[in-house]
Structures are given as C-alpha cells and as structure tokens.
Design a protein around this motif. Structure first.
Motif, PDB file in Angstrom:
ATOM      1  N   LYS A  16      75.165  54.645  32.243  1.00 37.99           N
ATOM      2  CA  LYS A  16      76.184  54.811  31.204  1.00 37.99           C
ATOM      3  C   LYS A  16      76.227  53.593  30.275  1.00 37.99           C
ATOM      4  O   LYS A  16      76.419  53.742  29.062  1.00 37.99           O
ATOM      5  N   CYS A  20      75.615  53.716  26.084  1.00 37.25           N
ATOM      6  CA  CYS A  20      76.417  53.051  25.042  1.00 37.25           C
ATOM      7  C   CYS A  20      75.555  52.136  24.178  1.00 37.25           C
ATOM      8  O   CYS A  20      75.658  52.149  22.944  1.00 37.25           O
ATOM      9  N   ARG A  21      74.707  51.343  24.816  1.00 35.54           N
ATOM     10  CA  ARG A  21      73.849  50.421  24.067  1.00 35.54           C
ATOM     11  C   ARG A  21      72.881  51.177  23.165  1.00 35.54           C
ATOM     12  O   ARG A  21      72.661  50.799  22.005  1.00 35.54           O
ATOM     13  N   ASP A  24      74.639  52.369  20.043  1.00 39.50           N
ATOM     14  CA  ASP A  24      74.971  51.262  19.145  1.00 39.50           C
ATOM     15  C   ASP A  24      73.743  50.633  18.487  1.00 39.50           C
ATOM     16  O   ASP A  24      73.821  50.124  17.379  1.00 39.50           O
ATOM     17  N   HIS A  75      80.472  51.182  21.431  1.00 38.78           N
ATOM     18  CA  HIS A  75      80.948  52.137  22.436  1.00 38.78           C
ATOM     19  C   HIS A  75      81.086  51.383  23.752  1.00 38.78           C
ATOM     20  O   HIS A  75      80.154  50.686  24.159  1.00 38.78           O
ATOM     21  N   GLN A  76      82.228  51.536  24.389  1.00 38.83           N
ATOM     22  CA  GLN A  76      82.462  50.879  25.674  1.00 38.83           C
ATOM     23  C   GLN A  76      83.057  51.880  26.651  1.00 38.83           C
ATOM     24  O   GLN A  76      83.846  52.746  26.262  1.00 38.83           O
ATOM     25  N   VAL A  77      82.662  51.743  27.903  1.00 37.72           N
ATOM     26  CA  VAL A  77      83.228  52.570  28.968  1.00 37.72           C
ATOM     27  C   VAL A  77      83.731  51.653  30.081  1.00 37.72           C
ATOM     28  O   VAL A  77      83.219  50.551  30.268  1.00 37.72           O
ATOM     29  N   MET A  96      87.116  55.348  27.954  1.00 38.55           N
ATOM     30  CA  MET A  96      86.224  54.916  26.879  1.00 38.55           C
ATOM     31  C   MET A  96      87.008  54.400  25.683  1.00 38.55           C
ATOM     32  O   MET A  96      88.173  54.715  25.497  1.00 38.55           O
ATOM     33  N   ASP A  98      85.804  53.476  21.443  1.00 42.94           N
ATOM     34  CA  ASP A  98      84.739  53.334  20.466  1.00 42.94           C
ATOM     35  C   ASP A  98      85.312  52.948  19.115  1.00 42.94           C
ATOM     36  O   ASP A  98      86.491  53.154  18.828  1.00 42.94           O
TER      37      ASP A  98
END
Length: 150
Positions: A16, A20-21, A24, A75-77, A96, A98
């Motif tokens: 996950k 996200c990476r 981005d 984006h972060q979780v 999450m 974003d």
C-alpha cells in the motif's frame, strides 16, 4: 501469529505504501501492476453516493493518469486493519488522506482537493506479490477549492 502471518502483514503494508508512492510519482505502468487483471474499484463521496466505478484496471489507470499527470499530489494511508484470509487473500481497511493541487496554468477539474476517508480493499497474493482485487474509497471529509482565493 506465526512468522509467515507477520511477514504477510508487512508485505501488505509495503504494497500500500508503494501504491501511494507510485501515484504521487506518476509511475503508471508500475501502478497498473499493483492490481489483479479483474478488479472492482469504487469511489464514494462524503454522502456515500458512488462517484466512479471501474471493472477494468486499464480504464482506472488511464483516467487516473489523465487527471493527475500534471497535478502535484500526496497520498497517505494510516492505521491498517488487516484480516488475513485463506487462499492468500486479505481484507484491509486503511485510513487515508490525500491532497491534489493543479498549479497555476495547469487545467484541472478543480484548483485543489484535500480529502480524508477510508479504503476498504481485498488483496490477493499472486507470484509473491499482494495485488488489489477490490477497492472502495469512501470519503468522510472532502474540501475542494475551485479557484485561487476560494
């Protein structure tokens, strides 16, 4: 929990983070490889209404790439709730956040977006990699700025 289960939990977290990476950094081919061939991807607004749905990963990647190619994104979780299931499958819920910004001179559907919510996913392990089979993103907070100064 045994070491195999602990390893699976960490592999899912890493997958996950990579998702996200890759968004981005706009690495669309690598992002495509994060999904099973057959997918069910659904996105819901803060009122729970369905806003987008995809059953083909290539359609999802094409729209995401088209929309975000010139945007600045993060984006972060957080806080995964991971349930390991038989047959190398897992259910996961992620908190999450974003942020999407279209810089001056870059056309976009809005100037900026800042959202929070939850991903609910089903993952399957294929050839050693955890891949997303289903994904529901439900927003709990969504702030959209349509122009500078709003």
């Amino acid at each position: 929990m045994d070491t195999q289960q602990l390893s699976a939990l960490e592999e899912i977290r890493q997958a996950k983070a990579r998702y996200c990476r890759l968004i981005d950094h706009k690495q669309w081919d690598s992002l495509r490889a994060m999904f099973t061939q057959q997918v069910q991807l659904r996105f819901h607004g803060t009122d729970g209404a369905l806003t987008h749905e995809f059953t083909e990963r290539d359609a999802f990647i094409a729209l995401t790439a088209d929309m975000l190619q010139q945007a600045q994104t993060i984006h972060q979780v957080h806080n995964p709730e991971i349930e390991l299931l038989p047959a190398d499958t897992a259910r996961v819920i992620w908190s999450m956040e974003d942020r999407i910004i279209f810089p001056d001179g870059v056309p976009g559907p809005f100037r900026s977006l800042h959202g929070y919510g939850h991903y609910e996913e089903t993952l399957e392990k294929h050839s050693g990699d955890w891949l997303i089979r289903t994904m529901d993103l439900t927003r709990t907070i969504l702030a959209i700025q349509n122009s500078h100064g709003n």
